[in-house]
Write an enzyme that holds these catalytic residues in place. Structure first.
Site, PDB file in Angstrom:
ATOM      1  N   ASN A  10     -38.425 -14.248  -9.720  1.00  0.00           N
ATOM      2  CA  ASN A  10     -39.253 -14.481 -10.771  1.00  0.00           C
ATOM      3  C   ASN A  10     -38.773 -15.596 -11.894  1.00  0.00           C
ATOM      4  OD1 ASN A  10     -41.544 -12.363 -12.964  1.00  0.00           O
ATOM      5  ND2 ASN A  10     -42.128 -14.253 -11.704  1.00  0.00           N
ATOM      6  N   ARG A  13     -39.727 -20.252  -8.652  1.00  0.00           N
ATOM      7  CA  ARG A  13     -41.108 -20.271  -7.864  1.00  0.00           C
ATOM      8  C   ARG A  13     -42.078 -19.522  -8.481  1.00  0.00           C
ATOM      9  NH1 ARG A  13     -38.026 -19.034  -2.200  1.00  0.00           N
ATOM     10  NH2 ARG A  13     -37.006 -17.542  -3.979  1.00  0.00           N
ATOM     11  N   ASP A 123     -35.988 -22.044  -1.982  1.00  0.00           N
ATOM     12  CA  ASP A 123     -35.256 -21.549  -3.176  1.00  0.00           C
ATOM     13  C   ASP A 123     -34.470 -22.555  -3.933  1.00  0.00           C
ATOM     14  OD1 ASP A 123     -33.848 -20.431  -5.180  1.00  0.00           O
ATOM     15  OD2 ASP A 123     -33.156 -18.720  -3.789  1.00  0.00           O
TER      16      ASP A 123
HETATM   17  P1  4NP Z   1     -36.729 -17.662  -7.594  1.00  0.00           P
HETATM   18  O1  4NP Z   1     -35.282 -18.462  -7.537  1.00  0.00           O
HETATM   19  O2  4NP Z   1     -36.495 -16.304  -6.833  1.00  0.00           O
HETATM   20  O3  4NP Z   1     -37.606 -18.712  -7.281  1.00  0.00           O
HETATM   21  O4  4NP Z   1     -37.073 -17.150  -9.178  1.00  0.00           O
HETATM   22  C1  4NP Z   1     -33.965 -17.526  -7.768  1.00  0.00           C
HETATM   23  C2  4NP Z   1     -33.653 -17.378  -9.019  1.00  0.00           C
HETATM   24  C3  4NP Z   1     -32.538 -16.654  -9.095  1.00  0.00           C
HETATM   25  C4  4NP Z   1     -31.741 -16.352  -8.055  1.00  0.00           C
HETATM   26  C5  4NP Z   1     -32.003 -16.677  -6.860  1.00  0.00           C
HETATM   27  C6  4NP Z   1     -33.321 -17.503  -6.593  1.00  0.00           C
HETATM   28  N1  4NP Z   1     -30.411 -15.516  -8.469  1.00  0.00           N
HETATM   29  O5  4NP Z   1     -29.713 -15.529  -7.443  1.00  0.00           O
HETATM   30  O6  4NP Z   1     -29.926 -15.094  -9.532  1.00  0.00           O
END
Ligand code: 4NP
Length: 151
Positions: A10, A13, A123
């Protein structure tokens, strides 16, 4: 219509999905509710990733009022539609669902634009690609509005 956008952290994306959807709803004069959450609590309370803030800003959208929060079971009751960015988010949310009503609220974002193809919003946290992510989310957000605006 109440929509929850969900990804892993969060911060990349789903904050973009929330911001893009709210921006489009304003243009269509629709007063739907939109929020976002993550299936992990790793970044709870944090601002969106600076790269998401930047790509949103380049497109005239301010997402700096958002803070990361964890997806919780009550979200199944609070929202009409729960939208996952990729299949991993999808299966994590599905594993928390308690009945078929909750299952049926869940959909993969890109399936609104490309039904049944189960495409993921990649991602971008480690690999980048925020421009592409922005464009994919915009296309699917438009498709959500076209599908539900007549209800
Ligand atoms: P999101 O991206 O799911 O699009 O917010 C990510 C944010 C952080 C992490 C992985 C994906 N992380 O590994 O901390």
């Amino acid at each position: 219509m109440k929509i929850l956008m969900v990804c892993l952290g969060n911060i990349c994306r789903s904050p973009l999905a929330e911001g893009i959807m709210k921006d489009k709803l304003k243009k269509y004069n629709l007063s739907w509710e939109v929020d976002s959450a993550g299936t992990s609590g790793w970044h709870q309370g944090e601002l969106p990733d600076s790269r998401s803030i930047q790509i949103a800003s380049q497109n005239g959208i301010d997402i700096t009022d958002q803070r990361s929060r964890l997806f919780v079971e009550e979200d199944f009751d609070r929202f009409d539609l729960i939208v996952a960015m990729d299949s991993s988010n999808y299966s994590n949310i599905l594993s928390m669902a308690k009945n078929s009503l909750q299952n049926e609220k869940l959909e993969l974002l890109m399936n609104f634009a490309y039904p049944d193809q189960n495409m993921a919003i990649p991602d971008p946290y480690y690999d980048g690609g925020f421009q592409k992510v922005f464009e994919m989310i915009s296309e699917a957000a438009e498709a959500i509005i076209q599908k539900h605006m007549k209800e």
